[in-house]
Design an enzyme around this catalytic site. Structure first.
Site, PDB file in Angstrom:
ATOM      1  N   PHE A   1       0.858  -1.190   0.000  1.00  0.00           N
ATOM      2  CA  PHE A   1       0.000   0.000   0.000  1.00  0.00           C
ATOM      3  C   PHE A   1       0.896   1.243   0.000  1.00  0.00           C
ATOM      4  CE2 PHE A   1      -2.155  -3.388   2.416  1.00  0.00           C
ATOM      5  CZ  PHE A   1      -3.288  -3.573   1.635  1.00  0.00           C
TER       6      PHE A   1
ATOM      7  N   CYS B   1      -4.608   2.767  10.844  1.00  0.00           N
ATOM      8  CA  CYS B   1      -5.073   4.139  11.031  1.00  0.00           C
ATOM      9  C   CYS B   1      -6.565   4.185  11.353  1.00  0.00           C
ATOM     10  CB  CYS B   1      -4.769   4.978   9.792  1.00  0.00           C
ATOM     11  SG  CYS B   1      -5.618   4.413   8.300  1.00  0.00           S
TER      12      CYS B   1
END
Length: 397
Positions: free
Chosen positions: A227, A341
Site C-alpha cells: 500500500f 489508522c
C-alpha cells in the site's frame, strides 16, 4: 437571546472534564432555532453555563465545543487557536526540517471538525463538521492574518460531511490554485504532493515519525512496501540503505509519483533496486507466499478498514489476513512493520489481531517497538479519540 441547549441531568460530567462532544441523547431541550453549525450556549439541566458549541442537528454528535470560556467565537478566537497550534509545533518543524506539517488537528487543537495541513505556502483545509462549515469565512480571514503569505485551498471531499448534513466541496478559498506538484521536505527527504488530487489533503503526514524509525530495520535488506501510495516508506528505506525496495500499490499514478520522488531525491533505482509494482496487495501477498518468495522486511500500511463500529469485525479480519500473509513471506528473523489508522481499532485490539495472525501463520512473533502518529498530530488529554494511528515493529521467527 442566543440559542442554547440544555443537557439531560447528569450528562454534564464529560464536559466538566473538558471533553468537546455533546451527543443527541444527552440533550433535554433546545432553546431558540439554531441554524446548522451556529454557535449555541450549553447549559446543565438546572441552568449552569458550561460551554459554547457548534450545533449540528443531523449528527449524533449534536454539538461540538468551541470553548469552555465565555468568549465570542469570532476571528479573534480563531486567530488565537491557530497561533497556539503553530507555536506548539515550532520545535517539531525545526527538529525534522519540515516544510509540510499538520497545523490544526481538529478537536486536539481546540477546533472541532477542522483539519489544516501546511505544504510550503499552501494551507489545505478539511472542514468536516457543521460548525467548521458555518465559520468558513471567519476561519479563512484568521488564516490570512496568521499566514499572509499563504494561499488557502479546501479539500472537504470527505464522506463524513454527509453525517453533518453537508455536501462535499473543494476549491480555492484564497489566493492561487495549487500546482500539480508541491515539493515538501521532511527529515532531509523531498516528497511531491498533489494537493488537489491526492489522498486526504495530499499526503500522509501522520506517518512521518514511523517512516523515520523504519530506517533502522532496512539496511542491506530486501523490503516489500505494501500500500505504498507515493512511496513514503520506500523513500526512507532507500535512504536507509535497503538492498532492494518493492513499492506495491493498486494506483499507477501514485506509483508514478513514487518513482518521481525517488528520482527527486537522487536515489539509485537502477538495476531493480527500486521497483514500482501495480498490484492488488491482497492477491500479491498470496502469490508471493505460493511462489515461496521471501523478504527481510515487510511494511504494511493499509488504508482505513473501519469507518464505524459495524465495520470493526470485518476490519479485524482484514488486518489479520494481510498480516498473516506478511508473516508467511518473511525470512526467519525478518521484520514486519505494521500499522492501523482505524481510530475504532485501539492499540490493544490491534495487538490481539497481530497475535491471531501469528497463530494462523504458524510463526513465532515478538513485538519489539510501538509506533503512533507523528508529533504534529497531538492528542489532547481530554480527547483520547485524537489518538488513532498505531503500529508495531515485529520480529518474525
Amino acid at each position: 437571546m442566543s440559542p442554547a441547549i440544555y443537557l439531560v441531568k447528569g450528562r454534564e460530567k464529560s464536559l466538566r472534564r473538558k471533553h468537546p462532544w455533546v451527543f443527541s441523547r444527552g440533550i433535554s431541550k433546545v432553546e431558540g432555532e439554531p441554524e446548522l453549525g451556529e454557535t449555541v450556549d450549553v447549559f446543565t439541566n438546572d441552568g449552569q453555563w458550561l460551554a459554547k458549541a457548534a450545533y449540528s442537528p443531523h449528527s449524533q454528535i449534536r454539538a461540538r465545543v468551541w470553548s469552555f470560556d465565555k468568549q465570542a467565537i469570532d476571528k479573534t478566537f480563531f486567530v488565537k487557536r491557530i497561533q497556539d497550534a503553530n507555536l506548539l509545533r515550532q520545535d517539531i518543524i525545526e527538529r525534522d526540517g519540515l516544510t509540510g506539517y499538520r497545523l490544526i488537528a481538529a478537536e486536539s487543537d481546540g477546533l472541532p471538525g477542522i483539519t489544516i495541513d501546511k505544504y510550503q505556502n499552501f494551507l489545505v483545509c478539511q472542514l468536516l463538521s457543521a460548525g467548521a462549515d458555518y465559520n468558513r469565512q471567519t476561519l479563512v480571514e484568521a488564516l490570512r492574518e496568521v499566514f499572509p503569505e499563504c494561499s488557502i485551498y479546501e479539500r472537504s471531499d470527505v464522506a463524513v460531511r454527509k453525517k453533518e448534513g453537508l455536501e462535499q466541496t473543494t476549491g480555492v478559498l484564497f489566493g492561487d490554485e495549487p500546482p500539480k506538484s508541491v515539493v515538501i521536505e521532511e527529515n532531509g527527504i523531498k516528497i511531491s504532493v498533489d494537493i488537489v488530487g491526492g489522498h486526504k489533503t495530499g499526503f500522509y503526514l501522520d506517518q512521518r515519525d514511523s517512516r523515520q524509525q523504519s530506517m533502522k530495520y532496512v539496511k542491506d535488506k530486501e523490503v516489500l512496501n505494501c500500500f505504498s501510495y507515493t512511496g513514503g516508506f520506500g523513500l526512507y528505506a532507500l535512504k536507509g540503505g535497503a538492498k532492494r525496495v518493492i513499492n506495491a500499490d493498486v494506483s499507477q499514478p501514485a506509483l508514478d509519483t513514487a518513482k518521481a520522488n525517488a528520482e527527486l531525491n537522487g536515489f539509485d533505482i537502477s538495476k531493480k533496486r527500486g521497483v514500482f509494482l501495480n498490484a492488488d496487495v491482497f492477491k500479491l501477498l498470496r502469490e508471493y507466499r505460493d511462489q515461496g518468495t521471501k523478504f527481510d522486511v515487510v511494511i504494511m500500511d493499509p488504508p482505513k478498514f473501519a469507518d464505524n463500529k459495524s465495520q470493526l469485525i470485518g476490519a479485524c479480519r482484514g488486518y489479520k489476513d494481510i498480516n498473516m500473509l506478511a508473516m508467511q513471506i518473511l525470512n526467519p528473523g525478518g521484520t514486519l512493520l505494521t500499522y492501523s489508522c482505524s481510530g475504532l481499532m485501539d492499540q490493544v485490539l490491534f495487538q490481539k489481531v497481530i497475535a491471531d495472525a501469528a497463530v494462523d501463520a504458524n510463526r513465532q512473533v515478538k513485538f519489539v517497538e510501538r509506533f503512533e502518529q507523528a508529533a504534529d498530530h497531538p492528542t489532547d488529554t481530554a480527547y483520547p479519540e485524537g489518538f488513532y494511528l498505531k503500529g508495531f515493529a515485529c520480529k518474525v521467527l
